[in-house]
Design a protein around this motif. Sequence first.
Motif, short mmCIF file in Angstrom:
data_model
loop_
_atom_site.label_atom_id
_atom_site.label_comp_id
_atom_site.label_asym_id
_atom_site.label_seq_id
_atom_site.Cartn_x
_atom_site.Cartn_y
_atom_site.Cartn_z
N ALA A 40 41.23 -41.85 39.28
CA ALA A 40 41.36 -43.06 38.95
C ALA A 40 42.80 -43.38 38.63
N ALA A 41 43.44 -44.45 38.76
CA ALA A 41 44.97 -44.96 38.64
C ALA A 41 44.72 -45.03 36.82
N LYS A 42 46.10 -44.85 36.47
CA LYS A 42 46.48 -44.64 35.06
C LYS A 42 47.45 -45.93 34.68
N GLY A 43 46.95 -46.73 34.00
CA GLY A 43 48.06 -47.93 33.62
C GLY A 43 48.36 -48.78 35.01
N ASP A 44 47.79 -48.94 35.83
CA ASP A 44 48.10 -49.63 37.04
C ASP A 44 47.80 -51.30 36.71
N HIS B 105 43.99 -53.66 37.21
CA HIS B 105 43.21 -53.23 36.48
C HIS B 105 41.74 -52.18 36.79
N ASN C 68 41.87 -48.60 37.54
CA ASN C 68 42.08 -47.70 36.40
C ASN C 68 40.61 -47.35 35.87
N ASN D 195 43.38 -44.26 43.28
CA ASN D 195 44.72 -44.58 42.54
C ASN D 195 45.63 -45.28 43.37
N ALA E 152 38.27 -48.34 32.23
CA ALA E 152 38.88 -47.12 31.92
C ALA E 152 38.63 -46.30 30.65
#
Length: 202
Positions: free
Chosen positions: A20-24, A27, A30, A47, A70
């Motif tokens: 999963a993305a982090k702080g994208d 949203h 995430n 991500n 998230a």
Amino acid sequence: MQPISLQIDAKTFTAVAMFAAKGDIRHYLNGVLVETGANGAYLVGCNGHALAVHKIDDEPRQDAQVIIPAATMALVAKIKKGTLSIDLGDVSGKYVDVKRKGEIRSMAGSFLFEEVDGTFPDWKRVAKHTPDPSIVFYDPRYVELVNDAAQTIYKRSLPALIRPGGQGCGFAMLDTDGRTCAWVLPLRGTVDELATHPGFTI
């Protein structure tokens, strides 16, 4: 949406959540996606550069997509042992509004969540596995991510192998039976833009 109940190994959830993305700003990337349909249920993490998919089961169900936020995903991903029960669509009847809810239960506790608004990327377009021997290049950070996720599911002496997976994507199995897989998207650019030999002569 009719209530849906699923069971998934905690280590597998953690491995997919690593993608999963982090702080994208997108949203919805995430969190992780739970998708159900005629072919069964899937857990998906993406991500924007790498993708992991776990086929939870083969049971036919209604078509549905629920993105676990998230914050909930991060808490659940800390659980490395046992089985998780994922209930979607207000199985317990605790909610009365129209927003779709869910609950993830484990021996470590229960986590209630509200689905994330947004449309998850068309992960099936990438995950259609058609081997492609073309020369491609991958960002080593995402190659390392694939191996870390594989090691999360079970410790192994050899690294996870990435092989051609179609449309230029690299494909890897994160487990031993092919139910949890990952794809790494190729770098943008052409061979001509990248160095193909050392810049010195010995």
